[in-house]
Design a protein around this motif. Structure first.
Motif, PDB file in Angstrom:
ATOM      1  N   LEU A   7       0.750  -1.213  -0.002  1.00 46.73           N
ATOM      2  CA  LEU A   7       0.032   0.064  -0.157  1.00 46.73           C
ATOM      3  C   LEU A   7       0.754   1.258   0.027  1.00 46.73           C
ATOM      4  N   ALA A   8       0.491   2.134  -0.870  1.00 48.13           N
ATOM      5  CA  ALA A   8       1.374   3.346  -0.946  1.00 48.13           C
ATOM      6  C   ALA A   8       0.309   4.596  -0.900  1.00 48.13           C
ATOM      7  N   LEU A   9       0.441   5.587   0.086  1.00 45.95           N
ATOM      8  CA  LEU A   9      -0.165   6.694  -0.058  1.00 45.95           C
ATOM      9  C   LEU A   9       0.724   7.887  -0.494  1.00 45.95           C
ATOM     10  N   SER A  10       0.250   8.704  -1.172  1.00 48.71           N
ATOM     11  CA  SER A  10       1.215   9.885  -1.494  1.00 48.71           C
ATOM     12  C   SER A  10       0.344  11.130  -1.633  1.00 48.71           C
ATOM     13  N   GLY A  11       0.533  12.286  -0.866  1.00 49.35           N
ATOM     14  CA  GLY A  11       0.227  13.402  -0.798  1.00 49.35           C
ATOM     15  C   GLY A  11      -1.577  13.174  -0.771  1.00 49.35           C
ATOM     16  N   VAL A  12      -2.042  12.411   0.051  1.00 48.22           N
ATOM     17  CA  VAL A  12      -3.565  12.349   0.007  1.00 48.22           C
ATOM     18  C   VAL A  12      -4.178  13.626   0.953  1.00 48.22           C
ATOM     19  N   ASP A  24      -1.930  16.060   2.965  1.00 45.03           N
ATOM     20  CA  ASP A  24      -0.747  15.768   2.346  1.00 45.03           C
ATOM     21  C   ASP A  24      -0.256  14.481   3.141  1.00 45.03           C
ATOM     22  N   VAL A  25      -1.129  13.566   3.125  1.00 45.97           N
ATOM     23  CA  VAL A  25      -0.353  12.192   3.858  1.00 45.97           C
ATOM     24  C   VAL A  25       0.181  11.450   3.028  1.00 45.97           C
ATOM     25  N   GLY A  26       1.287  11.024   3.407  1.00 43.31           N
ATOM     26  CA  GLY A  26       1.994   9.751   2.495  1.00 43.31           C
ATOM     27  C   GLY A  26       2.783   8.792   3.301  1.00 43.31           C
ATOM     28  N   PHE A  27       2.344   7.522   3.053  1.00 39.06           N
ATOM     29  CA  PHE A  27       3.345   6.541   3.825  1.00 39.06           C
ATOM     30  C   PHE A  27       3.450   5.134   2.778  1.00 39.06           C
ATOM     31  N   ASP A  28       4.372   4.529   3.067  1.00 36.17           N
ATOM     32  CA  ASP A  28       4.512   3.058   2.208  1.00 36.17           C
ATOM     33  C   ASP A  28       4.160   1.966   3.347  1.00 36.17           C
ATOM     34  N   LEU A  29       3.372   0.891   2.824  1.00 39.56           N
ATOM     35  CA  LEU A  29       3.377  -0.177   3.855  1.00 39.56           C
ATOM     36  C   LEU A  29       3.923  -1.296   3.135  1.00 39.56           C
ATOM     37  N   PRO A  30       4.961  -2.029   3.366  1.00 41.44           N
ATOM     38  CA  PRO A  30       5.511  -3.034   2.914  1.00 41.44           C
ATOM     39  C   PRO A  30       4.636  -4.268   2.918  1.00 41.44           C
ATOM     40  N   ARG A  31       4.752  -5.332   1.837  1.00 38.93           N
ATOM     41  CA  ARG A  31       4.069  -6.403   2.167  1.00 38.93           C
ATOM     42  C   ARG A  31       4.516  -7.133   3.201  1.00 38.93           C
ATOM     43  N   GLY A  32       3.517  -7.688   4.082  1.00 35.51           N
ATOM     44  CA  GLY A  32       3.715  -8.538   5.401  1.00 35.51           C
ATOM     45  C   GLY A  32       4.015  -7.486   6.459  1.00 35.51           C
ATOM     46  N   GLY A  33       4.061  -6.194   6.030  1.00 35.93           N
ATOM     47  CA  GLY A  33       4.258  -5.112   7.303  1.00 35.93           C
ATOM     48  C   GLY A  33       3.107  -5.142   8.219  1.00 35.93           C
ATOM     49  N   ARG A  34       3.358  -4.398   9.324  1.00 39.46           N
ATOM     50  CA  ARG A  34       2.284  -4.322  10.501  1.00 39.46           C
ATOM     51  C   ARG A  34       2.776  -2.763  10.833  1.00 39.46           C
ATOM     52  N   LEU A  35       1.540  -1.815  10.527  1.00 39.38           N
ATOM     53  CA  LEU A  35       1.895  -0.455  10.697  1.00 39.38           C
ATOM     54  C   LEU A  35       0.629  -0.166  11.547  1.00 39.38           C
ATOM     55  N   GLY A  36       1.200   0.777  12.555  1.00 41.84           N
ATOM     56  CA  GLY A  36       0.119   1.395  13.373  1.00 41.84           C
ATOM     57  C   GLY A  36      -0.141   3.044  13.112  1.00 41.84           C
ATOM     58  N   GLY A  61      -3.932  13.655  -4.499  1.00 44.92           N
ATOM     59  CA  GLY A  61      -2.923  12.638  -3.878  1.00 44.92           C
ATOM     60  C   GLY A  61      -3.059  11.284  -4.647  1.00 44.92           C
ATOM     61  N   GLU A  62      -2.636  10.166  -4.058  1.00 44.95           N
ATOM     62  CA  GLU A  62      -2.779   8.838  -5.024  1.00 44.95           C
ATOM     63  C   GLU A  62      -2.838   7.799  -3.968  1.00 44.95           C
ATOM     64  N   ILE A  63      -3.526   6.918  -3.884  1.00 43.04           N
ATOM     65  CA  ILE A  63      -3.423   5.602  -3.233  1.00 43.04           C
ATOM     66  C   ILE A  63      -3.121   4.589  -3.935  1.00 43.04           C
ATOM     67  N   ARG A  64      -2.155   3.543  -3.731  1.00 44.85           N
ATOM     68  CA  ARG A  64      -1.919   2.478  -4.855  1.00 44.85           C
ATOM     69  C   ARG A  64      -1.932   1.433  -3.982  1.00 44.85           C
ATOM     70  N   LEU A  65      -2.554   0.468  -4.497  1.00 43.46           N
ATOM     71  CA  LEU A  65      -2.353  -1.076  -4.059  1.00 43.46           C
ATOM     72  C   LEU A  65      -1.492  -1.976  -5.022  1.00 43.46           C
ATOM     73  N   ASP A  66      -0.615  -2.549  -4.517  1.00 48.27           N
ATOM     74  CA  ASP A  66       0.316  -3.424  -5.326  1.00 48.27           C
ATOM     75  C   ASP A  66       0.951  -2.598  -6.675  1.00 48.27           C
ATOM     76  N   GLY A  67       1.153  -1.327  -6.652  1.00 43.76           N
ATOM     77  CA  GLY A  67       1.560  -0.402  -7.805  1.00 43.76           C
ATOM     78  C   GLY A  67       0.268   0.089  -8.552  1.00 43.76           C
TER      79      GLY A  67
END
Lengths: 257, 282, 338
Positions: A7-12, A24-36, A61-67
């Protein structure tokens, strides 16, 4: 080239009638990650959830799942793409039984007219029903699966919410305050269950106020305040960060501490 | 069997089919107060096709179902944009438009009505009612039925679970309209006469009452509701208007003490399974 | 759906519309052959005045309580039939001979208010289960359908099913050039608008009005803010009973006949007026009620009754679908909070 994040958020960014609640919220969540996803009340955490699951469209902004960009997809397409969620206030269907709520969670996987028009209630040993009952049992829920959920106690319903989201077999499981209102024993049990799920390969995104719980479940945190990201890193890093302390405690208290 | 009871059974069979037509949308949380309008379309379609084109009931009744279902789909898209009270009013207005159009078109019978020569006897009606009941039970047991019941409880969350809300609702509306068309076609051929005045707002109100008082949570509701309200007025040994006063009082009392209808989910669980009875805690 | 009741004052606009209407009628009246049409417009507005009162009763209960109250047309009918019964036979149990029409009408209004309060006692006070699902709003609606049956058939039992002539000896016509305006008609239009203006002032400027509006916004918040919902809700029913009673009495004065079925026609037209004006908007109900009266009279004049029905309900359906907020209302769209 680094692995594509799940999951990738950029500039939301999202505003409701002139009030910008997420900026302007953006963060990446890698596969198998556990983000709070943490922050004081009103920081915009649930809104971020609503934007990812498609309750509201994003303003920028943009929200991507699996690219793949998903910001324009309707909610049900996002479920099919692999995003499932629970809700802050229990939003189970009160007139359905526990197992029916879980079978509703499977809906995104039951494509086609055939799946839609095959009876699922008359066959206690049918594939869907058996799977739903197994999922309830795996979550440690010792209940009659046919019980109407309005009759079940709060802690059990809270857990069925998580199981219902899991029934979609999501790549990304988003939980909105899953531990709220649970007693310490139930919270510890839930944390154990979530670690199991994560170990089996499901990526987690969790909003939670109970920092002990976040510490146990998540490997990384993003801190929001007034709709902006103010920190991203480890839980220990967040505890030591001045901006985060100010956000939670107010500027003077943070100085005094 | 006496003619009196045969007449009541015929009405009962038609009421059951009609009630299931309204039920299937109500199960998804949409109230259709335009039932009489859909039934009028089915009845007049069967009458006109039978009289003008000389079709047999085996042709007119399926045609009536198809025509009413198509009208249902066409009207579903705009009407389903509305919610709650607005939807009640929109379906009500739709029925008024339908009967108004029939009244102004002499080809559809106008204010004089149409005589229907081909007769369909009671066994066919009973068979159709039984078939409709089975269909409803089957639909409610499927994933489609589960989705409808989920939409009834919480549309937004259902959508977030992957339920295509609009497609489900339009589907329910079309099936419901088709069933009311079936009720209308059978009515035309059994009673041999249709007129727009019969399909008045009161008829729409009655059928919605059957469904809501029977209960919308399970497929038992319309069966129990339609049977209860067709037979109770006959069994009440008070004359004429008093019967309706008692009927109204029963409705008010039902809503006070059992607002979710006679047959609820917990009642069915208690009656039909070995499970421990559910406590009545909210 | 969030309920609401609005009574914002587009006073200048309405005065402007009224002046434009009068000017148009006057213009029509002096044109050759236009006087019949002008007469129809005047009759339509008078009829619309009665629809306005009933439409406001509907819009008030929907706006404050999100409740489509189907007893409202019955209350209207009850006023007329009870008043006729009082004037024909007097008080029950032989307490008095037949009454003069004025006290008889007052008695009719009182019975309508009483009946409305009975409806409140047995519908809203028992509404405790709240699952928040899609058909919850149907529970009081179904109760009101039950009361519709009870009231209508009680009238049939005690007062008969025949339409009755109830002549009110109060006729005086104003001749304005070629136009004939019945004084009772004019008085009724003014009275019905007067009641509505008073109601709108009540909602805007009194304690009770503020309490009603806070319930309309959110019953839960209103309770938290200390509004005694259980004490305020009967006021809505009292007001809607009063409005229906006044409309019923004015109908009798104008048209001199009553029947147990007179509520259906007026009720459906009032619903149409309310929808055109936007649910929950009092000013919308006024404009919508007058508009429906006008459209109906002109429609029958030009096309005949059944075609007028198709036109009125067709327009209504279109408005519900395309502009559910009504022709004049502001849009109010919200999403459930998660």
């Amino acid at each position: 080239m680094p692995a594509e994040p799940l999951l990738a958020l950029s500039g939301v960014t999202k505003a409701f009638g002139g009030l910008t609640v997420v900026q302007d919220v953006g963060f990446d969540l890698p596969r198998g990650g556990r983000l709070g996803l943490i922050g004081p009340n009103g920081a915009g955490k649930t809104t971020v959830f609503n934007l990812i699951s498609g309750v509201y469209p994003i303003d920028a902004g943009e929200i991507r799942l699996d690219g793949q960009p998903i910001s324009r997809l309707p909610p049900r397409a996002r479920v099919r793409a692999g995003i499932a969620r629970s809700f802050q206030n229990i939003r189970l269907m009160p007139h359905l039984s526990a197992v029916e709520n879980v079978m509703l969670g499977q809906h995104a996987r039951a494509a086609g007219l055939g799946a839609l028009l095959t009876p699922i209630a008359w066959m206690p040993r049918g594939r869907w029903r058996r799977e739903a009952e197994e999922l309830l049992a795996a979550a440690g829920l010792d209940i009659d699966p046919g019980e109407v959920v309005a009759n079940l106690p709060y802690g059990i319903r809270k857990k069925i919410e998580v199981v219902r989201a899991l029934a979609a077999r999501p790549k990304l499981l988003m939980l909105d305050e899953p531990a709220a209102g649970l007693n310490p024993a139930e919270t510890a049990e839930l944390a154990r269950f979530l670690r199991e799920i994560a170990a089996a390969g499901t990526t987690l995104l969790v909003v939670e106020h109970d920092m002990g719980f976040v510490n146990e479940v998540c490997d990384r945190v993003v801190v929001l305040n007034f709709g902006r990201k103010i920190f991203e890193g480890s839980m220990a890093g967040a505890r030591a960060d001045t901006t985060v302390r100010e956000a939670y405690l107010g500027a003077e208290a943070a100085d005094a501490a | 069997m006496s003619g009196y009871w045969a007449g009541i059974l015929a009405i009962l069979a038609i009421n059951i089919i009609f009630a299931y037509g309204i039920f299937i949308t109500a199960a998804a949380g949409q109230l259709n107060l335009g039932g009489a309008g859909f039934m009028a379309i089915g009845a007049h379609a069967a009458a006109v096709l039978g009289e003008q084109l000389g079709w047999t009931p085996a042709q007119t009744v399926p045609a009536a179902v198809a025509i009413t279902a198509c009208v249902g789909i066409a009207i579903a898209f705009p009407v389903l944009r509305t919610r709650g009270v607005y939807m009640v009013l929109a379906t009500f207005a739709f029925a008024q438009v339908v009967t108004g159009v029939i009244l102004t078109q002499p080809a559809l019978g106008g204010a004089m009505g149409l005589v229907v020569t081909e007769y369909v006897d009671l066994p066919v009606l009973l068979l159709a009612a039984a078939g409709t009941t089975l269909l409803a039970f089957w639909l409610m047991a499927t994933r489609f039925g589960l989705a409808l019941r989920a939409l009834h409880d919480d549309e937004l969350v259902s959508t977030l679970m992957g339920v295509p809300a609009r497609a489900m609702q339009v589907g329910a509306f079309a099936i419901g309209a088709g069933l009311t068309g079936l009720a209308g076609g059978l009515y035309a051929h059994h009673f041999s006469f249709v007129e727009a005045q019969y399909f008045n707002p009161l008829l729409s109100i009655y059928v919605l009452l059957f469904v809501l008082i029977g209960g919308t949570q399970t497929a038992w509701g319309p069966l129990v509701g339609a049977t209860f309200f067709t037979l109770v007025p006959e069994l009440l040994r008070v004359g004429g208007s008093w019967r309706y006063v008692v009927f109204g009082a029963i409705i008010v009392a039902m809503m006070m003490f059992r607002p979710e209808g006679i047959v609820t989910r917990s009642l069915v669980d208690r009656l039909f399974s070995r499970r421990r009875p559910a406590p009545d805690a909210g | 759906m969030s309920a609401s009741v609005s009574s914002r004052h587009p006073l200048l606009t309405s005065i402007g519309v009224a002046l434009a209407g009068i000017a148009a009628v006057a213009l029509l009246a002096v044109l050759p052959g236009g006087s019949t049409l002008a007469q129809q417009v005047v009759s339509g507005l008078m009829l619309g005045g009665i629809y306005v009162a009933v439409a406001v009763a509907f819009t008030l209960t929907i706006g404050v309580l999100n409740f489509l109250n189907f007893t409202i047309p019955t209350l209207f009918m009850l006023t007329g039939m009870v008043a006729w019964g009082l004037s024909r036979w007097g008080l029950p149990f032989g307490l008095s001979p037949g009454l003069h029409w004025a006290p008889a009408l007052l008695g009719g209004v009182a019975v309508a208010i009483l009946a409305s309060l009975i409806v409140e006692r047995f519908t809203f006070r028992y509404l405790k289960t709240r699952h928040g699902d899609a058909t919850e709003h149907a529970i009081p609606l179904v109760s009101s359908l039950g009361f519709l049956l009870i009231f209508e058939h009680l009238v049939l039992i005690f007062l008969g099913s025949e339409a009755q002539s109830f002549p009110v000896r109060f006729r005086l016509d104003l001749h304005l050039g070629p136009l004939v305006v019945g004084l009772p008609q004019l008085a009724s239009l003014l009275l019905s608008l007067g009641v509505v203006f008073w109601l709108s002032w009540l909602l805007q400027s009194t304690r009770t009005g503020r309490a009603l509006r806070s319930i309309a916004e959110s019953p839960d918040t209103a309770t938290l803010l200390g509004v005694e919902v259980a004490r305020i809700v009967p006021i809505v029913f009292l007001l809607s009973g009063l409005l229906c009673g006044v409309a019923g009495a004015l109908f009798v004065v104008n048209y001199s006949d009553v029947s147990p079925f007179m509520g259906e026609h007026v009720g459906t037209k009032a619903i149409a007026g309310m929808v055109l004006g936007g649910l929950g908007s009092i000013w919308g109900a006024i404009a919508g009620g007058l508009l429906v009266g006008l459209l109906e009279t002109l429609g029958i004049h030009f096309f005949g009754g059944d075609a007028a029905q198709v036109a009125v309900w067709g327009v209504l359906l279109a408005v519900l679908i395309l502009r559910p907020q009504g022709l004049f209302g502001a849009s109010r769209i919200g999403k459930g909070k998660l």
